[in-house]
Motif scaffolding. Structure first.
Motif, short mmCIF file in Angstrom:
data_model
loop_
_atom_site.label_atom_id
_atom_site.label_comp_id
_atom_site.label_asym_id
_atom_site.label_seq_id
_atom_site.Cartn_x
_atom_site.Cartn_y
_atom_site.Cartn_z
N TYR A 85 8.39 -41.29 2.42
CA TYR A 85 7.71 -42.21 3.32
C TYR A 85 8.21 -42.04 4.75
CZ TYR A 85 5.02 -44.61 -0.22
OH TYR A 85 4.08 -44.89 -1.19
N ARG A 86 9.47 -41.73 4.91
CA ARG A 86 9.98 -41.44 6.26
C ARG A 86 9.22 -40.28 6.87
NH1 ARG A 86 12.45 -37.95 8.92
NH2 ARG A 86 12.67 -36.61 7.09
N ASP A 145 5.48 -41.16 7.52
CA ASP A 145 5.40 -42.06 8.67
C ASP A 145 5.45 -41.29 9.99
OD1 ASP A 145 5.30 -44.73 9.77
OD2 ASP A 145 7.41 -44.51 10.28
N GLN A 173 9.88 -48.57 2.18
CA GLN A 173 9.56 -48.38 3.59
C GLN A 173 10.78 -48.50 4.52
OE1 GLN A 173 8.33 -53.04 4.41
NE2 GLN A 173 6.71 -51.54 4.52
N CYS A 233 11.19 -45.90 7.29
CA CYS A 233 10.04 -45.63 8.17
C CYS A 233 10.34 -46.22 9.55
CB CYS A 233 8.77 -46.25 7.60
SG CYS A 233 8.24 -45.54 6.03
#
Length: 313
Positions: free
Chosen positions: A100-101, A104, A126, A129
């Motif tokens: 997710y990082r 993002d 998250q 992120c």
């Protein structure tokens, strides 16, 4: 965040990811699947081919076609065209946080990232992120997603209300039955309800009240038949007779509460596990897991058709 959602990127093409792919294709959307496993493409094609007759029975949307599927083992190539990402990767927090990082960083801020996670919370997922964590949300399906309508939608600490509203509207527009969870819980809601029922089933089996086979019969040929039509609270409205749910709450809730207080805590021993395994094996009658799943899907398809016919959708 008014991006029209036409192209879905599905990350991870295991059973859940493949089923999502089949569902989105049946709804006339373009699907880009990505997975690094060497046999992923072949397995995905085989899954969709097997699932397509069921989707035809449910009813294909205009433009639905397996030809709208593309596949790449390079995730960033897939992400470049995404309007929405349905993430179905491994249930490991470290993996998802890094994934997710990265997403993002590379995705436009108006692309929703929806996780199919069944156990992790979006607050944890998250956490790394840095740019737009507000567009990350849980969109947890019930298996298999191409047949079962339920989707549990729940945000994390940094998820925006707009993202949740967009996700709810998106799933609903495709015929799903999204439910909004206002708090994150381990296992979300539907699995917790299953766990609560199974907890009492194991307690009763362990206490020698009934066999594994009869516990399954008690569920599937009793309340389970009704649950396929309407939820328990609506069922209690019927149980209240002419007075409906008002009568039930006034006159029948206290006796039900008394039963609730007697529900037990199972002692899940090795012997109990062996009893459950033997009980399940006795019910299979030689059918494989795949054969049993196919039979279940056929019954569910028929039940969904009847629900639609009766306006219980």
């Amino acid at each position: 965040m008014s991006r029209e959602i036409k192209k879905i990127v599905v990350i991870g093409t295991g059973v859940i990811g493949a089923s999502w792919c089949a569902f989105y294709l049946a709804k006339g959307l373009d699907v880009i699947a990505t997975d690094i496993a060497p046999t992923a493409k072949a397995n995905l094609d085989a899954y969709i081919k097997a699932a397509w007759p069921s989707l035809q029975q449910l009813g294909l949307s205009p433009g639905a076609s397996v030809d709208r599927l593309s596949f790449t083992s390079t995730m960033d190539t897939a992400l470049a065209a995404a309007d929405l990402v349905q993430e179905c990767g491994p249930e490991r927090l470290d993996f998802k946080q890094e994934l997710y990082r990265h997403m993002d960083q590379v995705l436009p801020p108006d692309v929703i990232i929806a996780s199919s996670s069944s156990g992790l919370t979006m607050t944890d997922i998250q956490a790394k992120c840095e740019s737009h964590p507000e567009r990350c949300v849980i969109g947890h399906p019930f298996n298999p997603p191409h047949i079962i309508p339920l989707v549990e939608v729940v945000g994390g600490a940094k998820t925006s209300e707009e993202t949740i509203a967009r996700a709810m509207a998106f799933y609903a527009a495709l015929g799903k039955k999204p439910i909004r969870l206002f708090k994150a819980l381990a296992g979300h809601v539907a699995n917790r309800l299953q766990a609560a029922l199974y907890k009492e089933m194991l307690y009763l089996i362990g206490q020698g009240v009934l066999s594994v086979e009869d516990a399954d019969v008690a569920v599937s040929y009793g309340p389970g038949l009704r649950w396929g039509v309407m939820g328990q609270s609506l069922q209690w409205h019927l149980g209240g007779g002419a007075g409906g749910i008002d009568h039930f709450m006034e006159h029948l809730m206290n006796p039900l509460q008394g039963i609730m207080k007697t529900l037990g805590e199972p002692n899940i021993t090795d012997d109990l596990k062996k009893d459950v395994i033997a009980g399940v094996q006795a019910q299979l009658k030689g059918r494989s897991v795949d054969e049993l799943a196919e039979a279940e899907n056929r019954v569910i398809l028929g039940a969904l058709a009847l629900r639609q016919q009766e306006g219980l959708v």
